[in-house]
Design a protein around this motif. Sequence first.
Motif, mmCIF file in Angstrom:
data_model
loop_
_atom_site.group_PDB
_atom_site.id
_atom_site.type_symbol
_atom_site.label_atom_id
_atom_site.label_comp_id
_atom_site.label_asym_id
_atom_site.label_seq_id
_atom_site.Cartn_x
_atom_site.Cartn_y
_atom_site.Cartn_z
ATOM 1 N N SER A 141 78.901 -38.513 9.421
ATOM 2 C CA SER A 141 77.716 -39.179 9.975
ATOM 3 C C SER A 141 76.423 -38.584 9.442
ATOM 4 O O SER A 141 75.415 -39.295 9.311
ATOM 5 C CB SER A 141 77.735 -39.083 11.509
ATOM 6 N N ARG B 49 82.833 -40.974 6.380
ATOM 7 C CA ARG B 49 83.241 -40.449 7.683
ATOM 8 C C ARG B 49 82.313 -39.343 8.166
ATOM 9 O O ARG B 49 82.412 -38.916 9.309
ATOM 10 C CB ARG B 49 84.687 -39.953 7.629
ATOM 11 N N ASN C 8 79.245 -45.838 10.774
ATOM 12 C CA ASN C 8 79.425 -45.082 9.540
ATOM 13 C C ASN C 8 79.377 -45.973 8.307
ATOM 14 O O ASN C 8 79.827 -45.579 7.225
ATOM 15 C CB ASN C 8 80.734 -44.292 9.573
#
Length: 402
Positions: free
Chosen positions: A252, A250, A88
């Motif tokens: 993706s 956070r 990430n």
Amino acid sequence: MSPPPPFAVEQWMDKYETTAKYNIAETCCASVSIEELASLCESKTNATSILDLSAVQHYGEIRGSTPLRANLSRLYSSKGGSPLAPDNVLITPGAIAANFIVFYALIKPGDHVVCHYPTYQQLYTVPATLGAEVDLWRSKAENKWLPDFDELKAMVKENTRLIVLNNPQNPTGQVLPKSLLLNIVEFAESKNITVLSDEVYRPLFHGISPVNVDFPPSTLSLGYKNTIVTGSMSKAYSLAGIRVGWIASRNSDIIEQCAVARDYTTISVSQLDQQVAAFALSPDVIHSLLGRNIQLAKANLELLERFIIKHDEYCSWTKPVAGTTAFVKFERDGKPIDAEAFCKALQDKTGVMLLPGNHGFGAEFKGYVRIGYVNRTDIVKEGLEELRKFMRKEYDDLPLSE
């Protein structure tokens, strides 16, 4: 995409910084050499061990080296929350590339963007060149540069795609406190608006403690999936020369969108640069490096505060609590001075470099200059002494702002 207007801050810096004797417009913590960086390591090492000289210099890992992204994921993973996976994080050539890639990936003509202001010009100019309508969420000097949350809510439209924050704030050195950040994130989530926070100065807190109720956490830790942060090694980590920055989220899907856009701008970042960055962010180094820079900021800010107190009939400010910059207003007879004339005359006569606020951050900031106070202490001390002499001999002859 329309051609961008001139990037005022960068053009001023490019024109004047190479000839400055005392650069107190610099926004990076005093830069370190590789040897100095190695000396900050808590375990025994030397400068040559930082780089793997046997490594073949191909493109390397396209999205960023595993050690570097692992160190960054650790920094953004709070003990009480969910960890941030290395996947990430995307590595970029500096935070300026990171911000551009986010805008290029997410913004299209007809979108609406709200941007915290004053701030780095890129953060509102690039969305506008991409065809977005941009509104500036103004923080005001009379409110210690704290913006009004109700004004933000009133700005949001049906087509608002992005809220852009800069925390800590360039040029004021102020922070958006935790309570306000929570309100912003909760509101953005209710409207499904993505939040981008440029946190390039974030690790450098010197006037507010983590135990303070207003201490601002990273936006990534506030529980809203559609948040993005950008950062770099330049400002708080004293390594502008290695050109390493990053995008972290956070979500993706956001990272994948940015990765697609990144393919058009960056194949990979230098393996050598990433090795230095990974070393600097490792557990054996990062605490010493940040400790050095926080102490430097505290010591130098005390010097600047003494100067401002001594010249309080001409100077006003809100004392910074984070970052490396102060936004100081210079007046005479109750009127703002011509900041550009001031900065040009000052550097011409003394070699001291400052940045005029109305040139770099908007015409409304008449009389303001940005001072970068986290250069090496001898430079700041001697630069302020030359500025003191200039104030005594030359200040009364400066033109006032029209």
